[in-house]
Design an enzyme around this catalytic site. Structure first.
Site, PDB file in Angstrom:
ATOM      1  N   GLU A   1      -8.949   2.371  10.730  1.00  0.00           N
ATOM      2  CA  GLU A   1      -7.616   1.802  10.481  1.00  0.00           C
ATOM      3  C   GLU A   1      -6.651   2.785   9.815  1.00  0.00           C
ATOM      4  O   GLU A   1      -5.842   2.396   8.976  1.00  0.00           O
ATOM      5  CB  GLU A   1      -7.719   0.487   9.676  1.00  0.00           C
ATOM      6  CG  GLU A   1      -8.296  -0.643  10.503  1.00  0.00           C
ATOM      7  CD  GLU A   1      -7.737  -2.018  10.132  1.00  0.00           C
ATOM      8  OE1 GLU A   1      -6.696  -2.100   9.468  1.00  0.00           O
ATOM      9  OE2 GLU A   1      -8.359  -2.999  10.558  1.00  0.00           O
TER      10      GLU A   1
ATOM     11  N   HIS B   1     -10.867  -3.759   2.381  1.00  0.00           N
ATOM     12  CA  HIS B   1     -12.318  -3.609   2.532  1.00  0.00           C
ATOM     13  C   HIS B   1     -12.856  -2.771   1.374  1.00  0.00           C
ATOM     14  O   HIS B   1     -12.134  -1.931   0.836  1.00  0.00           O
ATOM     15  CB  HIS B   1     -12.656  -2.876   3.832  1.00  0.00           C
ATOM     16  CG  HIS B   1     -12.461  -3.697   5.065  1.00  0.00           C
ATOM     17  ND1 HIS B   1     -13.489  -4.050   5.898  1.00  0.00           N
ATOM     18  CD2 HIS B   1     -11.342  -4.244   5.606  1.00  0.00           C
ATOM     19  CE1 HIS B   1     -13.010  -4.763   6.904  1.00  0.00           C
ATOM     20  NE2 HIS B   1     -11.717  -4.896   6.756  1.00  0.00           N
TER      21      HIS B   1
END
Lengths: 486, 486
Positions: free
Chosen positions: B127, B350
């Site tokens: 990402e 995360h």
């Protein structure tokens, strides 16, 4: 062509001693055979492999069919020079486009008939676009080629399939990241999901990585707008082969590469993978002059396209190499010459390529991965990278102009929306004629959607060209380091 | 975390004799080191390899820095048990979506600062959607991680990148054939070009195939419409790893797999590749309970999504295996716990996963490729195939309904054209109101284009699901043959 059994040993005069030193075979009552093979340092080849093909193997010509070799198991070293595996490979671009290709069904039936009759070991087909055609071929060929695989991809499919006399152990498909333009409807390559398919086959303990592919067509050699895309495909093909074939003993590639033998893409593919050209290496050749596979003599080819090449062009290939301690030689190469053997109609607008390969244990060290000398390879990769760079700049220009068009269409729509709001609020003067106004809006929405779609497409194109250019730069760095190391 | 040099030999008490029997090292004046390595039967590892990293390797702790081993070259066999390579791996989904992710630039700076400070050997990021963020990281990390690669793909990109202390020899990108739906704009996965990236790294003669990936997100666990697509991705990932890692010594996979540890996709991936889960295997673990990487304690996670999982969920993994005669152990696994080390802001929504792996020469035969027992693997592949079949039938229904809609829109357009022609020919009665008529035509064209696009999309979806189902069927056949062979 005669029926072509796989021969074990006995490539020369067949003697009992030859068998004893050749592939140690046990020929059973019904002629079934098991080849014992010891392969040091490789875990995936167990000893005493049963032959995978479910039909009996005929004994070598001139040998007694019940000959059973005796004595202790022999290692590969002892067998060197005496054991040769003979493999018959058939490659054809079938030109089987539903509703478009002439006499398609008749030709597909003919291809099936001839393949059933001739019994090759491996059949690599391209442009079998209709799954129904594949199913018909599969039903017809099930007896002689019990294993087959059809590679699905894209809207229409990849058109790729493989028929094999030997168990297909595994398959993998790699779809090329670039494949022409969706708006080039008259060419249609974009819709085909052009790919490279890999099937893994084990014949008598030898791991074959068999690749089948079809690259983007060349519609205008003088001003080939698809060259950068085809080069990206050639690069991805080479990279895919390199990365997936490291545990293979033999690599085979068959397909319509849509490149002339001296084109930069072919040089890149061959140089970067070390693959050899069956036509150039063949001991015996029979077929069209210069191995051409698109010839004026074929009644389905478009003659005007071949005007600059009176003999035709060679764009269909069988390439090969041995990776570990094996050696591959092309004993014979044939092409059809404008019509299927013994018929008055060709298989396709392409000629079929048929190779007889001999595979044997290599005496010396493992063969080198790259056949081309490093400086020559540096030149080829640099040349390819330059062409990819040209494509990149064109793609960047198109991305910019489609983006600008989308913005203009959006501005027009916003202006129209403002005018409508103004009219509704009673601010404006005379309202626009409704029909013209709605047609203009219709046009603006259409352009906006189209330009946005194209902008997104060219964004992807830019990314993939940049990615390939970077990979090539990395390859050049590694090659230059290797050259400077000695 | 302390600075983590690669240690050669001396994992236990360090003795001169230990060095002699360990990795024969030559430590030069400035501490640069060359590891001599003999690797029988592998052509790509030459003897006397220079270490690729351009910075000096600190001598093992407790050893004299100028210790130079003497005597004749030693084979690997003699070195067994004495040489261990220690590798520090960092994995993180960075959640760096331009304009959307909160405090993106600040977090990317933080990630760069911590990575520079902690000095891992390998950093696997997901990402990182903006190439500018990658460039900033690259500029900042160039000193400690001189090698890096950004994988370009799709409209937005793959978001994947790798930073390494060791030379990246080669890269390859495999784009998943399915990745959600273009019309699910609120999810947006389709635009990302989700892929698996491979980088090949050689550390002291050991070939590492390092994979980084990010699979399709799960938006609703109870009714997960993307499960078939994620399973296709897990299957393609497993196949890609199997086919490309055959010449590797060690395989590492890091990434956001968007699957819970017990999900069928994880079991399929692990079973089919033989990869081991660093969390399950770690000798020491420190971090969030159960190794969770999406936790309610992180200020960026959406708390409502984690309501059914009060501890959080584990969807980010480091998996590994040794392929040839090496052994990999996870010595330590850590996760961040809601904030970056020593800061009050997390790296991302995360948690980061950090593994310390020990790699050493394996005493016995090469490790098995498949860790899961064959019957259990048959069950997993069957379960996955059933789910893919469910997806296939859904895709076939959608292909049919979008096709029907396109035909209806076309019929409406044809009717309108007939009405216009009739009016022009003076056959019709009263003409339609122009505005409604043109709006209807506008609507029909819009629906026709949209439905045709969707029909083509679902045609591709059907093909890819069919292809995966067939590959799984082939895998089951091979597994069942293996089981029946004993």
């Amino acid at each position: 062509m005669q029926e072509s059994p796989i021969l074990f040993g006995c490539m020369g005069p067949c003697l009992g001693a030859g068998w004893g030193l050749g592939w140690p075979l046990q020929v059973g009552e019904e002629g079934t055979a098991w080849a014992r093979l010891e392969h040091p340092g490789r875990s995936f080849i167990p000893a005493w492999l049963p032959r995978s093909a479910p039909f009996p193997v005929p004994a070598p010509r001139g040998c007694h069919p019940n000959l059973v070799p005796t004595g202790p198991p022999l290692s590969w070293r002892a067998m060197e020079g005496d054991s040769t595996l003979q493999l018959h490979v058939f490659d054809l671009n079938c030109w089987a486009i539903r509703y478009l290709s002439k006499r398609r069904q008749e030709r597909v039936r003919l291809i099936g008939d001839v393949l059933r009759q001739e019994r090759f070991d491996l059949v690599l087909l391209q442009e079998v676009w209709s799954e129904q055609d594949y199913s018909e071929l599969k039903a017809k060929l099930g007896g002689c080629y019990p294993f087959s695989h059809y590679f699905r991809s894209g809207v229409i499919g990849s058109g790729l399939c493989v028929f094999s006399r030997f168990t297909i152990l595994d398959t993998l498909l790699y779809q090329y990241s670039l494949n022409g333009y969706p708006y080039m409807l008259q060419h249609g390559d974009w819709f085909c999901g052009k790919s490279v398919g890999l099937v893994i086959i084990k014949i008598s303990g030898i791991i074959f990585n068999v690749y089948v592919t079809h690259l983007h067509a060349e519609y205008c050699r003088e001003k080939d707008a698809y060259l950068p895309h085809r080069l990206v495909q050639a690069w991805e093909l080479a990279q895919f082969i390199r990365h997936t074939s490291k545990a293979a003993d033999v690599v085979l590639l068959g397909g319509d590469l849509n490149m002339h033998p001296e084109d930069v893409g072919i040089r890149l593919l061959r140089g970067w993978t070390g693959l050899q050209d069956a036509f150039a290496e063949a001991k015996h050749f029979e077929g069209c002059k210069d191995g051409c596979t698109l010839i004026p003599n074929n009644c389905f080819t478009i003659k005007t396209e071949l005007l600059p090449f009176p003999l035709g062009i060679r764009i269909d290939y069988i390439l090969y190499k041995a990776i570990s301690s094996f050696m591959v030689k092309c004993e014979e190469l044939k092409t059809t010459t404008g019509s299927a053997p013994g018929r008055d109609i060709p298989f396709s607008d392409h000629e079929a390529v048929m190779a007889t390969l001999h595979i044997r244990r290599h005496r010396g060290a493992a063969s080198a991965t790259l056949s081309t000398a490093v400086p020559a390879l540096v030149d080829v990769v640099t040349e390819a990278r330059t062409e990819v760079g040209v494509g990149l700049r064109a793609a960047q220009r198109q991305r910019y102009s489609t983006g600008r068009l989308a913005v203009l269409a959006l501005l027009l729509l916003l202006l129209q929306a403002a005018a409508v709001l103004g009219t509704l609020a009673g601010l404006g003067g005379q309202p626009f004629p409704k029909l013209s106004f709605s047609l203009l809006a219709f046009l603006a929405v259409g352009i906006l959607l189209l330009a946005t779609g194209l902008h997104l497409f060219h964004t992807i194109e830019v990314k993939m060209l940049q990615g390939t250019e970077e990979q090539m730069r990395m390859a050049l760095r590694v090659l230059q380091e290797r050259a400077s190391d000695g």
